[in-house]
Write a protein that holds these residues in place. Structure first.
Motif, PDB file in Angstrom:
ATOM      1  N   LEU A 222       0.832  -1.206   0.000  1.00  0.00           N
ATOM      2  CA  LEU A 222       0.000   0.000   0.000  1.00  0.00           C
ATOM      3  C   LEU A 222       0.866   1.256   0.000  1.00  0.00           C
ATOM      4  CD1 LEU A 222      -2.778  -0.932   2.593  1.00  0.00           C
ATOM      5  CD2 LEU A 222      -3.115  -0.577   0.134  1.00  0.00           C
ATOM      6  N   ALA A 223       1.890   1.267   0.855  1.00  0.00           N
ATOM      7  CA  ALA A 223       2.759   2.430   0.945  1.00  0.00           C
ATOM      8  C   ALA A 223       3.428   2.717  -0.391  1.00  0.00           C
ATOM      9  CB  ALA A 223       3.815   2.210   2.026  1.00  0.00           C
ATOM     10  N   PHE A 240      -6.938   5.848  -2.720  1.00  0.00           N
ATOM     11  CA  PHE A 240      -7.722   5.243  -1.641  1.00  0.00           C
ATOM     12  C   PHE A 240      -9.044   4.693  -2.172  1.00  0.00           C
ATOM     13  CE2 PHE A 240     -10.819   6.077   1.952  1.00  0.00           C
ATOM     14  CZ  PHE A 240     -10.541   4.892   2.611  1.00  0.00           C
ATOM     15  N   ASN A 241      -9.706   5.434  -3.033  1.00  0.00           N
ATOM     16  CA  ASN A 241     -10.956   4.942  -3.621  1.00  0.00           C
ATOM     17  C   ASN A 241     -10.720   3.687  -4.449  1.00  0.00           C
ATOM     18  OD1 ASN A 241     -12.492   6.988  -2.495  1.00  0.00           O
ATOM     19  ND2 ASN A 241     -12.277   8.349  -4.266  1.00  0.00           N
ATOM     20  N   LEU A 242      -9.570   3.623  -5.128  1.00  0.00           N
ATOM     21  CA  LEU A 242      -9.231   2.430  -5.897  1.00  0.00           C
ATOM     22  C   LEU A 242      -9.043   1.224  -4.984  1.00  0.00           C
ATOM     23  CD1 LEU A 242      -8.477   1.120  -8.612  1.00  0.00           C
ATOM     24  CD2 LEU A 242      -6.108   1.849  -8.198  1.00  0.00           C
ATOM     25  N   VAL A 243      -8.371   1.427  -3.852  1.00  0.00           N
ATOM     26  CA  VAL A 243      -8.203   0.335  -2.881  1.00  0.00           C
ATOM     27  C   VAL A 243      -9.568  -0.185  -2.439  1.00  0.00           C
ATOM     28  CG1 VAL A 243      -7.387  -0.254  -0.562  1.00  0.00           C
ATOM     29  CG2 VAL A 243      -5.945   1.131  -2.073  1.00  0.00           C
ATOM     30  N   LYS A 244     -10.497   0.713  -2.156  1.00  0.00           N
ATOM     31  CA  LYS A 244     -11.829   0.290  -1.721  1.00  0.00           C
ATOM     32  C   LYS A 244     -12.559  -0.504  -2.800  1.00  0.00           C
ATOM     33  CE  LYS A 244     -13.171   4.449  -0.400  1.00  0.00           C
ATOM     34  NZ  LYS A 244     -14.041   5.515   0.144  1.00  0.00           N
ATOM     35  N   TYR A 255      -6.103   0.566   6.781  1.00  0.00           N
ATOM     36  CA  TYR A 255      -4.720   1.027   6.706  1.00  0.00           C
ATOM     37  C   TYR A 255      -4.495   1.942   5.505  1.00  0.00           C
ATOM     38  CZ  TYR A 255      -3.163  -1.937  10.528  1.00  0.00           C
ATOM     39  OH  TYR A 255      -2.970  -2.485  11.772  1.00  0.00           O
ATOM     40  N   ALA A 256      -5.186   1.668   4.404  1.00  0.00           N
ATOM     41  CA  ALA A 256      -5.070   2.558   3.246  1.00  0.00           C
ATOM     42  C   ALA A 256      -5.562   3.952   3.591  1.00  0.00           C
ATOM     43  CB  ALA A 256      -5.872   1.988   2.078  1.00  0.00           C
ATOM     44  N   GLU A 257      -6.624   4.036   4.374  1.00  0.00           N
ATOM     45  CA  GLU A 257      -7.137   5.343   4.776  1.00  0.00           C
ATOM     46  C   GLU A 257      -6.136   6.082   5.655  1.00  0.00           C
ATOM     47  OE1 GLU A 257     -11.237   7.374   6.416  1.00  0.00           O
ATOM     48  OE2 GLU A 257     -10.846   5.269   6.905  1.00  0.00           O
ATOM     49  N   ARG A 258      -5.469   5.354   6.553  1.00  0.00           N
ATOM     50  CA  ARG A 258      -4.482   6.005   7.415  1.00  0.00           C
ATOM     51  C   ARG A 258      -3.333   6.575   6.585  1.00  0.00           C
ATOM     52  NH1 ARG A 258      -3.968   3.850  13.489  1.00  0.00           N
ATOM     53  NH2 ARG A 258      -3.236   6.002  13.546  1.00  0.00           N
ATOM     54  N   ILE A 259      -2.873   5.821   5.587  1.00  0.00           N
ATOM     55  CA  ILE A 259      -1.791   6.315   4.733  1.00  0.00           C
ATOM     56  C   ILE A 259      -2.271   7.494   3.901  1.00  0.00           C
ATOM     57  CG2 ILE A 259      -0.283   5.722   2.789  1.00  0.00           C
ATOM     58  CD1 ILE A 259      -0.188   2.861   3.913  1.00  0.00           C
ATOM     59  N   ALA A 260      -3.482   7.391   3.354  1.00  0.00           N
ATOM     60  CA  ALA A 260      -4.022   8.474   2.528  1.00  0.00           C
ATOM     61  C   ALA A 260      -4.196   9.754   3.321  1.00  0.00           C
ATOM     62  CB  ALA A 260      -5.367   8.046   1.929  1.00  0.00           C
ATOM     63  N   ARG A 261      -4.535   9.638   4.607  1.00  0.00           N
ATOM     64  CA  ARG A 261      -4.792  10.812   5.450  1.00  0.00           C
ATOM     65  C   ARG A 261      -3.554  11.248   6.248  1.00  0.00           C
ATOM     66  NH1 ARG A 261      -8.730  10.247   2.654  1.00  0.00           N
ATOM     67  NH2 ARG A 261     -10.873   9.739   3.297  1.00  0.00           N
ATOM     68  N   ASP A 262      -2.413  10.561   6.047  1.00  0.00           N
ATOM     69  CA  ASP A 262      -1.215  10.817   6.868  1.00  0.00           C
ATOM     70  C   ASP A 262      -1.538  10.678   8.347  1.00  0.00           C
ATOM     71  OD1 ASP A 262       0.325  11.418   4.593  1.00  0.00           O
ATOM     72  OD2 ASP A 262      -0.328  13.510   4.636  1.00  0.00           O
ATOM     73  N   ASP A 263      -2.391   9.716   8.668  1.00  0.00           N
ATOM     74  CA  ASP A 263      -2.843   9.497  10.050  1.00  0.00           C
ATOM     75  C   ASP A 263      -1.922   8.472  10.700  1.00  0.00           C
ATOM     76  OD1 ASP A 263      -4.189   9.223  12.421  1.00  0.00           O
ATOM     77  OD2 ASP A 263      -5.887   8.115  11.568  1.00  0.00           O
ATOM     78  N   PHE A 264      -0.772   8.942  11.159  1.00  0.00           N
ATOM     79  CA  PHE A 264       0.265   8.052  11.670  1.00  0.00           C
ATOM     80  C   PHE A 264       0.385   8.094  13.194  1.00  0.00           C
ATOM     81  CE2 PHE A 264       2.165   9.294   7.375  1.00  0.00           C
ATOM     82  CZ  PHE A 264       1.603   8.198   6.729  1.00  0.00           C
ATOM     83  N   ASP A 265      -0.672   8.473  13.873  1.00  0.00           N
ATOM     84  CA  ASP A 265      -0.670   8.560  15.329  1.00  0.00           C
ATOM     85  C   ASP A 265      -0.768   7.162  15.938  1.00  0.00           C
ATOM     86  OD1 ASP A 265      -0.939   9.125  17.993  1.00  0.00           O
ATOM     87  OD2 ASP A 265      -2.823  10.241  17.805  1.00  0.00           O
ATOM     88  N   GLY A 266       0.326   6.717  16.539  1.00  0.00           N
ATOM     89  CA  GLY A 266       0.380   5.373  17.094  1.00  0.00           C
ATOM     90  C   GLY A 266      -0.288   5.231  18.438  1.00  0.00           C
ATOM     91  N   THR A 267      -0.709   6.340  19.051  1.00  0.00           N
ATOM     92  CA  THR A 267      -1.406   6.221  20.343  1.00  0.00           C
ATOM     93  C   THR A 267      -2.795   5.635  20.163  1.00  0.00           C
ATOM     94  OG1 THR A 267      -2.292   8.486  20.237  1.00  0.00           O
ATOM     95  CG2 THR A 267      -0.134   8.182  21.287  1.00  0.00           C
ATOM     96  N   VAL A 268      -3.317   5.648  18.933  1.00  0.00           N
ATOM     97  CA  VAL A 268      -4.625   5.045  18.655  1.00  0.00           C
ATOM     98  C   VAL A 268      -4.497   3.949  17.603  1.00  0.00           C
ATOM     99  CG1 VAL A 268      -5.995   7.030  19.342  1.00  0.00           C
ATOM    100  CG2 VAL A 268      -5.116   6.921  17.007  1.00  0.00           C
TER     101      VAL A 268
END
Length: 355
Positions: A222-223, A240-244, A255-268
């Motif tokens: 994915l990355a 991301f839409n293609l992955v879906k 996980y694709a959504e996290r990469i697409a949104r740069d949502d790399f917060d490991g506390t959650v």
């Protein structure tokens, strides 16, 4: 019991001593353990006319235990003063710990407590941490010197959010009778299904590493795909839409959504340190079994790259994540392609094509 629950637990109910209220202890209230312990305290079905005693919990730092007590109440949780108290008072002891070294040192404390006061009735130790398979034998050796003790290896699949929802996939190896007792406590209280890997204690940890290799390999692909899209001037949203559309598995989409949104917060999420530890275990296992898995070598490097960059940013005083999620593996591909490691928006510029 419903027929669906029978399908989710691969054993009949233990006939002896029959349904009974067991004192359960929980050690390790980290990102996963906190939710597992909470759900065990609040969702475990009552047995016949008995009331389950409050879950006895212990954590290295007291803050998590006190937070859990405040959340669920004194009728569901008691805080142990020591690991020894957990061992002596509990019939079933569940551990969820960060790494192999902590697991080993914790079981040494278990063994010491058992030696000081040998049990007179059956105790089950359930190890849910992700460990290297051969460690299971070392843990079993530590416990087997004491009578009436059995070890189960019991890793789980799922993120903290999945643990929060009590939808973990539970893997069990070890003594059959102990697995019967454990499964009917763990499902549906903390997980949706149990899978039996037999009596060899190394099988469940091996199975967990195989599963994590599939997840980590998917993350790496994915990355790389998102990075290629950045370089080609195709937005993360479109990728991301293609992955879906073509890879609609829930975990892959999440996980694709996290990469697409740069949502790399490991506390959650699943912290990058845990990902590096698991990747190291997988690489060691593939080497020992002569089963090459090249994608794990690349994934391992990219996870370390992400962590190193995040540490550097912190040291320089730049905005950074307190803890990275392992989806930050994307940083490795991005840096190799000359892009910002944690900000995909900087890359979404239409490229100039040569004549």
């Amino acid at each position: 019991m419903s027929s669906s629950l029978h399908a989710d637990v691969p054993y009949s109910r233990p006939a002896t001593p029959g349904p009974h209220a067991s004192q359960v202890g929980f050690v390790g209230l980290g990102a996963m353990g906190y939710f597992m312990a909470r759900n065990l305290a609040t969702r475990r079905p009552q047995v016949a006319a008995n009331t389950n005693p409050p879950l006895l919990v212990w954590n290295r730092t007291s803050g998590k235990a006190e937070k859990l007590l405040k959340e669920v109440g004194h009728d569901r949780i008691r805080i142990a003063h020591s690991i020894e108290q957990i061992v002596l008072e509990c019939d079933i002891i569940i551990s969820c710990l960060a790494n192999d070294a902590i697991v080993k040192s914790t079981y040494e404390l278990y063994a010491k407590a058992l030696t000081n006061k040998p049990p007179t009735k059956h105790k089950i130790f359930i190890e849910s941490s992700t460990i290297f398979p051969t460690l299971a034998g070392e843990l079993d050796t530590l416990l087997s010197a004491s009578p009436h003790t059995n070890l189960l290896t019991c890793p789980v699949f799922g993120t903290p959010a999945v643990a929060d929802a009590a939808q973990l996939l539970i893997i069990l190896s070890g003594d059959y009778r102990s697995k019967q007792e454990a499964a009917y406590i763990l499902v549906p209280a903390i997980g949706r299904k149990a899978i039996d890997l037999g009596e060899n204690l190394e099988k469940a940890p091996t199975f967990k590493l195989i599963g994590n290799s599939l997840i980590l390999g998917t993350l790496e692909v994915l990355a790389e795909g998102f990075t290629l899209g950045h370089k080609a001037g195709i937005s993360s949203e479109l990728v991301f839409n293609l992955v879906k559309e073509i890879l609609p598995a829930p975990g892959t989409v999440r996980y694709a959504e996290r990469i697409a949104r740069d949502d790399f917060d490991g506390t959650v999420g699943f912290a990058v340190d845990g990902g590096i530890k698991d990747a190291s275990h997988i690489r060691r296992l593939t080497a020992e079994l002569n089963a090459p898995m090249p994608v794990m070598d690349i994934a391992h490097q990219h996870l370390i790259t992400a962590r190193a960059i995040n540490i550097m940013k912190k040291q320089q005083g730049h905005p950074a994540f307190e803890t990275l999620d392992w989806s930050s593996i994307a940083a490795g591909s991005r840096v190799a392609a000359g892009l910002d490691p944690f900000d995909g928006n900087q890359a979404n510029i239409e490229p100039k094509l040569e004549d």
